[in-house]
Scaffold this active site. Structure first.
Site, PDB file in Angstrom:
ATOM      1  N   ASN A 118       6.879   1.207  35.007  1.00 46.50           N
ATOM      2  CA  ASN A 118       6.646   2.712  35.734  1.00 46.50           C
ATOM      3  C   ASN A 118       5.886   3.522  35.198  1.00 46.50           C
ATOM      4  O   ASN A 118       6.497   3.414  33.785  1.00 46.50           O
ATOM      5  CB  ASN A 118       7.769   2.615  36.453  1.00 46.50           C
ATOM      6  CG  ASN A 118       7.352   4.614  37.522  1.00 46.50           C
ATOM      7  OD1 ASN A 118       6.986   4.818  38.423  1.00 46.50           O
ATOM      8  ND2 ASN A 118       7.797   5.366  36.370  1.00 46.50           N
ATOM      9  N   GLU A 119       4.280   4.231  35.322  1.00 48.62           N
ATOM     10  CA  GLU A 119       4.061   5.478  34.731  1.00 48.62           C
ATOM     11  C   GLU A 119       4.140   4.736  32.667  1.00 48.62           C
ATOM     12  O   GLU A 119       4.382   5.226  32.115  1.00 48.62           O
ATOM     13  CB  GLU A 119       4.735   6.750  34.701  1.00 48.62           C
ATOM     14  CG  GLU A 119       4.356   7.363  36.279  1.00 48.62           C
ATOM     15  CD  GLU A 119       4.844   8.845  35.872  1.00 48.62           C
ATOM     16  OE1 GLU A 119       5.462   9.406  34.605  1.00 48.62           O
ATOM     17  OE2 GLU A 119       4.513   9.111  37.214  1.00 48.62           O
TER      18      GLU A 119
ATOM     19  N   ASN B 159       0.747   7.109  41.026  1.00 46.03           N
ATOM     20  CA  ASN B 159       2.122   8.070  40.984  1.00 46.03           C
ATOM     21  C   ASN B 159       0.651   9.237  40.352  1.00 46.03           C
ATOM     22  O   ASN B 159       0.242  10.142  39.580  1.00 46.03           O
ATOM     23  CB  ASN B 159       2.853   8.305  40.244  1.00 46.03           C
ATOM     24  CG  ASN B 159       4.102   6.921  39.900  1.00 46.03           C
ATOM     25  OD1 ASN B 159       3.547   6.624  40.794  1.00 46.03           O
ATOM     26  ND2 ASN B 159       4.671   6.836  38.821  1.00 46.03           N
TER      27      ASN B 159
ATOM     28  N   TYR C  70       1.165  18.952  38.683  1.00 42.67           N
ATOM     29  CA  TYR C  70       1.117  18.444  36.888  1.00 42.67           C
ATOM     30  C   TYR C  70      -0.332  18.340  37.025  1.00 42.67           C
ATOM     31  O   TYR C  70      -1.367  17.261  36.907  1.00 42.67           O
ATOM     32  CB  TYR C  70       1.813  17.521  36.329  1.00 42.67           C
ATOM     33  CG  TYR C  70       3.169  16.662  36.169  1.00 42.67           C
ATOM     34  CD1 TYR C  70       3.579  18.106  35.505  1.00 42.67           C
ATOM     35  CD2 TYR C  70       3.325  16.297  37.569  1.00 42.67           C
ATOM     36  CE1 TYR C  70       4.821  18.019  36.083  1.00 42.67           C
ATOM     37  CE2 TYR C  70       5.224  15.499  37.441  1.00 42.67           C
ATOM     38  CZ  TYR C  70       6.035  16.846  36.665  1.00 42.67           C
ATOM     39  OH  TYR C  70       7.098  17.178  37.163  1.00 42.67           O
TER      40      TYR C  70
ATOM     41  N   TRP D 110       8.067  11.201  46.509  1.00 38.90           N
ATOM     42  CA  TRP D 110       9.227  11.225  44.955  1.00 38.90           C
ATOM     43  C   TRP D 110      10.207  12.749  45.027  1.00 38.90           C
ATOM     44  O   TRP D 110       9.335  13.683  44.600  1.00 38.90           O
ATOM     45  CB  TRP D 110       8.850  11.598  43.660  1.00 38.90           C
ATOM     46  CG  TRP D 110       9.179  10.942  42.786  1.00 38.90           C
ATOM     47  CD1 TRP D 110       9.761  11.931  41.730  1.00 38.90           C
ATOM     48  CD2 TRP D 110      10.116   9.586  41.997  1.00 38.90           C
ATOM     49  NE1 TRP D 110      10.785  11.920  40.760  1.00 38.90           N
ATOM     50  CE2 TRP D 110      11.001  10.077  40.571  1.00 38.90           C
ATOM     51  CE3 TRP D 110       9.896   8.748  42.785  1.00 38.90           C
ATOM     52  CZ2 TRP D 110      12.022   9.328  40.355  1.00 38.90           C
ATOM     53  CZ3 TRP D 110      10.858   7.678  41.808  1.00 38.90           C
ATOM     54  CH2 TRP D 110      11.279   8.184  40.752  1.00 38.90           C
TER      55      TRP D 110
ATOM     56  N   LYS E  74      12.654  17.735  42.814  1.00 44.50           N
ATOM     57  CA  LYS E  74      11.719  16.796  43.801  1.00 44.50           C
ATOM     58  C   LYS E  74      12.025  16.025  45.263  1.00 44.50           C
ATOM     59  O   LYS E  74      11.610  16.032  45.312  1.00 44.50           O
ATOM     60  CB  LYS E  74      10.752  15.801  43.141  1.00 44.50           C
ATOM     61  CG  LYS E  74       9.998  16.659  41.572  1.00 44.50           C
ATOM     62  CD  LYS E  74       8.657  15.247  40.959  1.00 44.50           C
ATOM     63  CE  LYS E  74       8.296  16.582  40.456  1.00 44.50           C
ATOM     64  NZ  LYS E  74       8.666  15.972  38.952  1.00 44.50           N
TER      65      LYS E  74
END
Length: 638
Positions: A371-372, A426, A432, A505, A526
């Site tokens: 992930n990320e 994502n 962001y 999320w 979140k």
């Protein structure tokens, strides 16, 4: 037959150079300091000790200790001799302790657990606490000398693989045994959900695989019909059962289509998911079954049909709940944020454990590899490791797909995103950077450039606390912007059929001890529900309006009472076709909406305005108060 003795109660606990105290498992030592902000929670070695008398255990040939979760570097000592160790904080591990236990005297168990973050073990860097402790059940499993293997990667000793064949299903049993003798037999049985034997077969001691056929198979069909069979296996000798294992499984087929998304049992089945972190207020990750039942009930209330269990292996009990209630699962390992070459072996070991321990769950359809991860550093080594992990996943499980959660800055044509069978991005446009309306067009562009590749959204969201505004904007942390963000993302993501999954999320706020945002440190907010599971934010009802069949109506802004504007904007959520709103008994009109969100302008010219929303047989009430100036208690001051 095997017997299981729970060992959760009556342990002595100590941090280094601290006094001993009595605790029960599950336990974490970071329930408070891991959630109060400052990124200063205790990371180091702690110890647990307990006396065990072998003579008080059920009589057996072999004794295995089972740890279902120790975070994250653990060593077991019995009578001051190291017996076993395990690296990785989220999976089950076991050890044979038979020879280490004294026959007629008390033996002392000591468990050392270290949650200090290193560059040898994932997670190496994360936005959540590395809660230390023995935070899941501990058992002693008492078995015959001939038994199903308890040391094969913490698995159940049986692997069940159904394959749909027209109206029937062929179910492959693969068993893993230890010390089995030539004169012994292995009996494999399939039972219906009603407990009836539908297929059975007897194997010789040297046979490890068998095919059992289910005629007119009843499919596991997601939330609509999550039908489960039971697979049982026995080791028998002269009519006596020596050991036994039992697992639930489901028969289903699925595939991904680049244009039609997720296909379950031959029919389009759009996946509307939430992500879940496991921790709770004060408890951290030391959860009870009742905690997990409550989480599942809240996820089911909004009507989600899928869940991403991030960013690590979750409790077996929760996977069982997903099987039972039909939620499709994205399961993954904590290979997150950055690639650390020295920790590659950790990613591989944790992926093996994840797959082997969870293979039989019909709810799981995807193994998440990472992930990320930033593509800026160690790109070649990171790519090589993902290719290895992808091949490893398919060698262990030929029935499921692989995927990654990619950071939004990863280019749409980067070869990295084509290593796995599918990709999730994502996307946080509107939080962001960028604007809310950018998310859908970005996906359309990706789909245009990669028409053959299944694309999903693996994360999207923004944060909210108990701040409020009639004119919400990004980074004001208001519940109103949070609701607006999710309303807009629902409209963009839920109407694009080519997406194979859409993952909000997050379902719950969770601890992030290094964060200090929104005026209250220590959490990532979140979530659709607060970390204590006590308050459902307005966005919760936006999803419920789209996904749930349970009739309801909800007036938004219940915590936004004091309003100074002449016209108050009020949003009503409902899954009913028409909503009428009343202000002090006067109707403000009826509205219909094809997006389940109803927007009303409410005159705010009296001291108190009582609101009532009607939708069919459902109603909800709220009130607003007229004030001359914005209430400063509602405004986040940076």
């Amino acid at each position: 037959m095997r017997q299981v003795v729970n060992l959760n109660e009556g342990w002595m606990f100590s941090k280094v150079n601290s006094a001993w105290e009595m605790v029960d498992f599950p336990h974490t030592w970071n329930g408070y300091d891991g959630q109060d902000g400052g990124d200063d929670y205790f990371r180091g070695t702690c110890m647990y000790s307990k006396p065990v008398r072998r003579g008080l255990l059920p009589k057996a040939d072999r004794y295995y200790i089972e740890f279902q979760g120790t975070n994250y570097d653990a060593s077991l000592y019995i009578n001051r001799v190291e017996v076993a160790s395990h690296k990785g904080g989220y999976s089950t591990w076991r050890a044979d302790i038979t020879d280490a236990l004294r026959q007629d005297e008390i033996s002392t168990m000591l468990i050392k657990v270290d949650n200090k973050i290193t560059d040898e073990m994932y997670p190496c860097e994360m936005d959540f606490p590395n809660y230390g402790g023995v935070y899941r059940d501990v058992n002693i499993i008492c078995v015959n000398e001939s038994h199903f293997d308890l040391e094969y990667m913490g698995s159940q000793g049986i692997k069940v693989t159904p394959a749909i064949k027209g109206k029937d299903a062929d179910v492959e049993f693969e068993v893993f045994t230890k010390n089995i003798k030539p004169e012994q037999k292995i009996i494999c049985v399939v039972k219906s959900a009603e407990g009836l034997v539908v297929s059975a077969r007897e194997l010789s001691a040297d046979e490890k695989k068998a095919i059992l056929t289910i005629e007119n198979v009843h499919l596991w069909n997601g939330v609509k019909d999550p039908y489960l069979y039971t697979a049982e296996a026995y080791i028998a000798e002269n009519g006596e059962i020596l050991d036994n294992v039992s697992v639930k499984f489901g028969c289903r087929s699925y595939r991904l289509d680049a244009n039609d998304g997720f296909i379950l049992n031959g029919e389009k089945y759009p996946l509307y998911a939430v992500a879940r972190h496991q921790d709770r207020w004060v408890k951290g990750n030391a959860l009870s079954p009742e905690d997990m039942d409550e989480d599942m009930a809240l996820i089911r209330e909004i009507g989600a049909n899928a869940v991403r269990l991030a960013h690590y292996q979750h409790h077996q009990y929760f996977y069982d709940l997903c099987d039972k209630y039909g939620l499709v699962v994205w399961a993954e390992i904590p290979y997150i944020n950055k690639h650390v070459p020295s920790a590659k072996e950790s990613t591989r070991n944790q992926l093996k454990e994840l797959i082997v321990q969870n293979y039989n769950h019909p709810s799981i359809i995807v193994w998440g590899l990472s992930n990320e991860l930033s593509l800026e550093d160690n790109y070649a080594d990171m790519t090589e490791n993902h290719k290895y992990l992808n091949e490893l996943a398919h060698s262990l499980d030929q029935t499921r797909i692989t995927a990654i959660g990619s950071i939004a800055s990863t280019a749409e044509n980067d070869p990295f995103i084509r290593i796995t069978d599918a990709v999730g991005y994502n996307l946080y446009y509107g939080w962001y950077g960028g604007n809310i309306e950018d998310n859908g067009p970005w996906l359309d562009n990706f789909h245009k450039l990669n028409p053959d590749m299944p694309i999903g959204v693996s994360e999207y969201g923004c944060e909210s606390l108990n701040w409020h505004s009639g004119n919400p904007v990004a980074w004001d942390f208001t519940e109103e912007y949070h609701a607006h963000f999710h309303e807009e993302l629902i409209k963009q993501l839920y109407t694009r059929d080519y997406l194979w999954i859409r993952i909000c999320w997050n379902m719950f706020d969770y601890a992030a001890d290094g964060r200090n945002e929104g005026g209250m440190p220590g959490q990532n907010r979140k979530g659709l529900v607060t970390i204590d599971r006590k308050y459902k934010k307005d966005a919760f009802y936006a999803y419920k309006a789209w996904l749930s069949d349970e009739p309801f109506v909800h007036i938004g802004g219940k915590r936004y009472i004091d309003r100074h504007e002449e016209i108050a904007k009020v949003t009503v959520y409902s899954n009913q076709p028409e909503v009428e709103l009343f202000a002090n008994g006067v109707s403000l009109g009826k509205q219909t909406s094809d997006v389940h969100f109803f927007y009303f302008d409410v005159p705010n010219n009296v001291k108190i305005t009582q609101l009532k929303a009607m939708a069919g047989e459902c109603e909800d009430t709220s009130e607003i108060h007229k004030v001359s100036q914005p209430n400063p208690a509602y405004i986040f001051k940076k």
